[in-house]
Design a protein around this motif. Sequence first.
Motif, PDB file in Angstrom:
ATOM      1  N   HIS A  36      -0.746  17.674  16.039  1.00  0.00           N
ATOM      2  CA  HIS A  36      -0.577  19.121  16.042  1.00  0.00           C
ATOM      3  C   HIS A  36      -0.515  19.605  14.594  1.00  0.00           C
ATOM      4  CE1 HIS A  36       0.268  19.037  20.375  1.00  0.00           C
ATOM      5  NE2 HIS A  36       1.087  18.023  20.132  1.00  0.00           N
ATOM      6  N   PRO A  37      -1.062  20.792  14.303  1.00  0.00           N
ATOM      7  CA  PRO A  37      -1.646  21.739  15.271  1.00  0.00           C
ATOM      8  C   PRO A  37      -3.153  21.646  15.396  1.00  0.00           C
ATOM      9  CG  PRO A  37      -1.321  22.847  13.190  1.00  0.00           C
ATOM     10  CD  PRO A  37      -0.870  21.425  12.977  1.00  0.00           C
ATOM     11  N   LEU A  38      -3.839  20.775  14.594  1.00  0.00           N
ATOM     12  CA  LEU A  38      -5.300  20.780  14.521  1.00  0.00           C
ATOM     13  C   LEU A  38      -5.972  19.804  15.476  1.00  0.00           C
ATOM     14  CD1 LEU A  38      -5.880  21.114  10.664  1.00  0.00           C
ATOM     15  CD2 LEU A  38      -5.965  22.882  12.414  1.00  0.00           C
ATOM     16  N   ARG A  39      -5.203  19.005  16.242  1.00  0.00           N
ATOM     17  CA  ARG A  39      -5.765  18.048  17.205  1.00  0.00           C
ATOM     18  C   ARG A  39      -6.777  17.113  16.534  1.00  0.00           C
ATOM     19  NH1 ARG A  39      -7.407  22.451  21.829  1.00  0.00           N
ATOM     20  NH2 ARG A  39      -5.435  23.588  21.882  1.00  0.00           N
ATOM     21  N   GLN A  40      -6.429  16.580  15.398  1.00  0.00           N
ATOM     22  CA  GLN A  40      -7.333  15.690  14.676  1.00  0.00           C
ATOM     23  C   GLN A  40      -7.160  14.254  15.150  1.00  0.00           C
ATOM     24  OE1 GLN A  40      -5.945  16.979  10.681  1.00  0.00           O
ATOM     25  NE2 GLN A  40      -8.112  17.168  10.191  1.00  0.00           N
ATOM     26  N   ALA A  41      -8.274  13.569  15.406  1.00  0.00           N
ATOM     27  CA  ALA A  41      -8.250  12.132  15.628  1.00  0.00           C
ATOM     28  C   ALA A  41      -8.096  11.424  14.287  1.00  0.00           C
ATOM     29  CB  ALA A  41      -9.529  11.689  16.330  1.00  0.00           C
ATOM     30  N   LEU A  42      -7.877  10.118  14.338  1.00  0.00           N
ATOM     31  CA  LEU A  42      -7.707   9.376  13.090  1.00  0.00           C
ATOM     32  C   LEU A  42      -8.953   9.474  12.225  1.00  0.00           C
ATOM     33  CD1 LEU A  42      -5.882   6.176  14.419  1.00  0.00           C
ATOM     34  CD2 LEU A  42      -4.888   8.244  13.428  1.00  0.00           C
TER      35      LEU A  42
END
Length: 326
Positions: free
Chosen positions: A282-288
């Motif tokens: 959160h908040p950008l919903r980034q994967a690794l």
Amino acid sequence: MSVEPGWYVDPADPDTRRYWDGGGWIGAPIPVDATPPEGPPPAEPPPAPTPPAVPVPAPAAPVPAPGAPGAPGVGGAPAGRSQPGRPLPGQAYPWQPPQGHGHPQGPPPGWPPGGWPGRPPEPRPHGLPLAGFGARLVARLIDFAVVFALNAVVNGWFVWRLVDEVTPYWREVFRRAMAGDTSTDGLPQPSEQAGGLQVVILLIATALWLAYEVPTMASGGQTFGKRLVGVKVVPVSADEPLGFGRALRRWNTLGLPTLLWYCCGLGLLLQLVDALSPLFDHPLRQALHDKRAQTVVVQLPRNRRAAPGDGTAAQEDRTDPSGDTP
């Protein structure tokens, strides 16, 4: 959460961009469709000094008699102290805002330092909503199907040779298990070519995946699956193509563990953790792999899915400019 300095869409005026220096907005705004300069804007010239205003003397107030209400010293307020509700000379009233110039410190709009009266708004990088996990999963499954079809054509002969090598071993193991025999003596062992075939198959599969994904992501931020679903990968810092270097860094984190599949499935486990990581970010919903390349996955408007990447989607889907975030 700190945001790297750079040019971002101004939430107060979505038609302009301004420079965020890590603590506040600086410099004059530029049109949102203009190419921002490298680095921060030039320093603005200091304003011309204005001549001081000549104070107009106020009529002298009558001095109250000693002992009268409001008289200093005797019977009134002590000298040097303000009356209740009135500040001392040079001080502001409690309800007056503090004087000063400059931008407020802290993160840009969308990531407030304090609490929100309810659920905080979703970030909208470059004016676009973040893609949901379901849409990202469907796009990835479509891409896997395309890569699998490529492997069936290019890698098919090597896979057939590997299956031919290991089939006698597993057929005998299954026959003994059905008969209740747990011994391992006399099992037919695969030849030395089986190990080499595994390495060749994984190398070809990894190379096909790289050749399929990296060039298309570098130029337009979309693979075939992402184009069908209507999602796109963009850099966090600017609305521009990823470029080959950033696209390769993004793919390396997810694609290179394919070479470790033969190590008891270690590579597959790493890829599974990477694929599920947006659910917990959160908040950008980034994967690794997004974090390594500093990218985010956004949902394109329906009227823009046919021709993404021309830089005008952000102007057509700004229903909530206050949620725009760098």
